[in-house]
Motif scaffolding. Structure first.
Motif, mmCIF file in Angstrom:
data_model
loop_
_atom_site.group_PDB
_atom_site.id
_atom_site.type_symbol
_atom_site.label_atom_id
_atom_site.label_comp_id
_atom_site.label_asym_id
_atom_site.label_seq_id
_atom_site.Cartn_x
_atom_site.Cartn_y
_atom_site.Cartn_z
ATOM 1 N N MET A 1 -4.132 -14.429 27.574
ATOM 2 C CA MET A 1 -3.633 -13.537 26.525
ATOM 3 C C MET A 1 -3.238 -14.372 25.315
ATOM 4 N N GLU A 68 -1.851 7.233 24.055
ATOM 5 C CA GLU A 68 -2.383 5.985 23.506
ATOM 6 C C GLU A 68 -1.427 4.807 23.663
ATOM 7 N N VAL B 4 -4.515 -3.033 25.693
ATOM 8 C CA VAL B 4 -4.230 -3.847 26.863
ATOM 9 C C VAL B 4 -4.358 -2.985 28.118
ATOM 10 N N THR B 6 -3.599 -2.984 32.092
ATOM 11 C CA THR B 6 -2.973 -3.692 33.211
ATOM 12 C C THR B 6 -3.296 -2.945 34.500
ATOM 13 N N ILE B 33 -8.961 -12.069 29.674
ATOM 14 C CA ILE B 33 -8.624 -11.479 30.981
ATOM 15 C C ILE B 33 -7.857 -12.498 31.818
ATOM 16 N N THR B 34 -6.825 -12.028 32.487
ATOM 17 C CA THR B 34 -6.111 -12.897 33.415
ATOM 18 C C THR B 34 -5.811 -12.081 34.670
ATOM 19 N N SER B 36 -4.441 -12.342 39.019
ATOM 20 C CA SER B 36 -3.993 -13.153 40.146
ATOM 21 C C SER B 36 -3.834 -12.272 41.375
ATOM 22 N N ILE B 45 -4.329 -8.436 33.791
ATOM 23 C CA ILE B 45 -4.103 -7.991 32.424
ATOM 24 C C ILE B 45 -5.378 -8.277 31.649
ATOM 25 N N MET B 46 -5.891 -7.274 30.969
ATOM 26 C CA MET B 46 -7.138 -7.433 30.220
ATOM 27 C C MET B 46 -6.918 -6.984 28.780
ATOM 28 N N LEU B 47 -7.338 -7.841 27.851
ATOM 29 C CA LEU B 47 -7.257 -7.467 26.434
ATOM 30 C C LEU B 47 -8.654 -7.031 26.003
ATOM 31 N N VAL B 61 -8.712 6.246 28.050
ATOM 32 C CA VAL B 61 -7.517 6.061 28.887
ATOM 33 C C VAL B 61 -7.648 6.894 30.158
ATOM 34 N N GLU B 74 -2.417 1.135 40.174
ATOM 35 C CA GLU B 74 -1.702 1.571 38.979
ATOM 36 C C GLU B 74 -2.375 0.978 37.763
ATOM 37 N N HIS B 76 -2.591 0.939 33.629
ATOM 38 C CA HIS B 76 -2.001 1.336 32.349
ATOM 39 C C HIS B 76 -2.898 0.824 31.234
ATOM 40 N N VAL B 78 -2.926 0.773 27.222
ATOM 41 C CA VAL B 78 -2.143 1.139 26.045
ATOM 42 C C VAL B 78 -2.559 0.330 24.831
ATOM 43 N N HIS B 79 -2.350 0.916 23.686
ATOM 44 C CA HIS B 79 -2.655 0.278 22.412
ATOM 45 C C HIS B 79 -1.781 -0.971 22.257
ATOM 46 N N GLU B 80 -2.358 -2.061 21.719
ATOM 47 C CA GLU B 80 -1.604 -3.318 21.614
ATOM 48 C C GLU B 80 -0.387 -3.219 20.685
#
Lengths: 454, 89
Positions: A1, A68, B4, B6, B33-34, B36, B45-47, B61, B74, B76, B78-80
């Motif tokens: 990130m 969003e 983002v 998650t 992308i990260t 674990s 977590i992916m951007l 979404v 789960e 999520h 969401v906009h950065e």
């Protein structure tokens, strides 16, 4: 990130996922001055059209933003110009007609509540003010979404005790008129001192006379987030504790600011204010009382509670102010009893009394809020409670309010369930010694002096 | 303009494959992308860049949320902007 810190992302997701971070309300303030007509039917038609046109996209835009940004927006609401100013010349039935129109308009656009069935009578009351106030019991019992407020005092004008006297009777009558639904009408009626003109929260929201035609105000929330942050910090000293609350309030408020400016942009109306509030709900992990207990009190209501609340309230404002372009409304920690699991628990245990709650309101953002009392409490005792609470606001130059529910058919120790966000509460004991002769004196308590502060 | 994604949940085969194929399908470009695996739990977590998204963001979404539901994860999305405004002064 590379751009956004990984821990920041996880912290935000955790706030939303398990700490109940939400936007409590997006409230669109709508001026009704251009609806005025001397024909009652035409007036109501104009009001209906203005609201349903101006706020037609409010719920849709709110839901889009919610999706969003991933932050729940719990309520979408509308506040309007105080109706006593719009319905000049109407009789009681005319005002009830407006209340029903507001209810219909609110249902048509799908909002949760509509506020502004309001009279501002801090210095004196006009005939229309009196007609509106006397119509409140019928208006609230014949509508579902309409909220009403009456401002009976300001620091500059003093306290209009004639209206304090009248409001005691109106609260009792409203409780009786809605007796089949736990006197719920009183949950939609609030008596104010120094009421703010840009408050997005119900039941006291109205669109003040100094406001633009239409505006967007946002109320944030997040007691659960503050609670978790304090818990993580462990046994730190007060400076550190205040710092944690400030930082957390900053983050919460930034979300509010983002949502407010985005909603205003998409709806094409000016952004008004963000209300820096910690508003609890009856859900687990969403309680202001639990924050105070996490600070080190055995139970909310213990000696030390007022100090803990003072620290919390002040730090929330300090942290929030920097996070938002414009701050207003009620801003601070709310202590509505039936809407806060920790407060409810403290009342059950007798730790939290009406007198302690009154002391707490001297340092928190609103007042005696959502407190269920026995129905056999006399109207003059209710007026006495109002007079005490309102005088705290007037002397200390702050907003205070009273939202009491004398629940029909209930006595001390019983429980009442209002449902949803309004929560449930034990009926609390009231000191029934009579203030009747004091209240009945009538007239105004003069405005306080602003020097010699002791 | 980024968003983002998650994902948290029990590790199974094909989580990243599923999410990234949905991204490809709707023209969302993966920027970073990260991920674990801790014990049996998976966290990612992916951007993603959503400027050329072929569907409205809210629809995208829903798509990822439905994938999450199917796999009992789960998710999520969401906009950065929410992270930027919350964590940057």
């Amino acid at each position: 990130m590379s751009i956004i810190n990984r821990d920041d992302i996880l912290e935000t997701i955790e706030m939303i996922r398990s700490e109940n971070l939400d936007i409590r309300t997006i409230t669109m303030g709508i001026s009704l001055f251009d609806c005025v007509s001397d024909d009652e039917n035409k007036l109501c038609e104009n009001i209906y059209n203005k609201i349903t046109t101006s706020a037609k996209d409010l719920v849709k835009v709110g839901s889009e933003i919610e999706k969003e940004y991933g932050v729940p927006i719990v309520n979408k609401r509308v506040s309007v110009t105080p109706i006593s100013l719009i319905g000049g010349g109407l009789d009681k039935n005319g005002f009830v007609h407006i209340a029903k129109t507001l209810d219909k308009a609110a249902k048509a656009i799908g909002v949760d509540f509509i506020g502004g069935y309001t009279a501002l009578v801090h210095k004196g009351a006009t005939k229309s003010d009196i007609n509106l106030i006397e119509s409140i019991p019928e208006a609230l019992s014949s509508t579902e979404l309409v909220c009403s407020s009456v401002n009976v005092a300001t620091t500059k004008a003093g306290i209009n005790m004639d209206m304090v006297d009248l409001m005691g009777k109106i609260i009792k009558e409203t409780a009786y008129m809605t007796k089949d639904s736990n006197s719920i009408g009183c949950a939609k009626l609030v008596v104010f001192a120094n009421s703010p003109e840009d408050n997005p929260f119900m039941a006291g929201a109205y669109h003040g006379v100094g406001e633009p035609d239409i505006t967007i105000n946002v109320g944030v929330s997040g007691p659960g987030v503050v609670h978790s942050a304090i818990k993580r910090a462990g046994n730190c000293d007060f400076s550190h504790l205040a710092e944690i609350v400030k930082k957390t309030a900053f983050k919460i408020t930034r979300v509010g600011q983002l949502v407010a400016s985005e909603a205003a942009r998409r709806l094409g109306v000016p952004f008004g204010i963000v209300d820096l509030s910690l508003a609890p709900t009856p859900k687990v992990g969403d309680s202001v009382a639990h924050i105070l207990e996490e600070m080190g009190l055995e139970m909310c209501g213990a000696h030390g509670t007022t100090a803990a609340l003072a620290l919390l309230n002040d730090a929330v404002k300090k942290g929030g102010v920097m996070a938002s372009g414009h701050v207003g409304g009620l801003s601070g920690a709310f202590i509505p009893v039936s809407e806060d699991r920790g407060m409810i628990n403290a009342c059950y245990h007798g730790a939290l009394t009406l007198e302690k709650l009154e002391a707490m309101t001297a340092v928190c953002s609103v007042g005696l809020d959502m407190i269920a009392i026995p129905f056999d409490t006399s109207s003059s005792v209710i007026s006495g409670i109002i007079a005490d609470e309102i005088s705290i606001g007037v002397i200390n130059n702050k907003t205070t309010a009273v939202r009491l529910i004398p629940v029909y058919g209930k006595k001390v120790g019983d429980t009442v369930d209002f449902g949803g966000l309004l929560g449930y509460a034990p009926i609390i004991k009231v000191n029934n010694l009579s203030p009747d002769r004091f209240i009945k004196r009538g007239g105004r308590i003069p405005a306080p002096i602003h020097s010699l502060k002791n | 303009m980024n968003a983002v994604v998650t994902v948290i949940g029990k590790d199974t085969v094909g989580i990243i494959a599923g999410i990234s194929s949905l991204c490809a399908l709707k023209d969302a470009n993966i920027v970073d992308i990260t991920q674990s695996v801790l014990g049996e739990y998976f966290a990612m977590i992916m951007l993603i860049n959503i400027e050329k998204l072929s569907v409205p963001f809210s629809e995208f979404v829903d798509l990822l949320n439905n994938f999450g539901k199917e796999k009992s994860l789960e998710v999520h999305t969401v906009h950065e902007d929410i992270f930027n405004s919350m964590h940057h002064i």
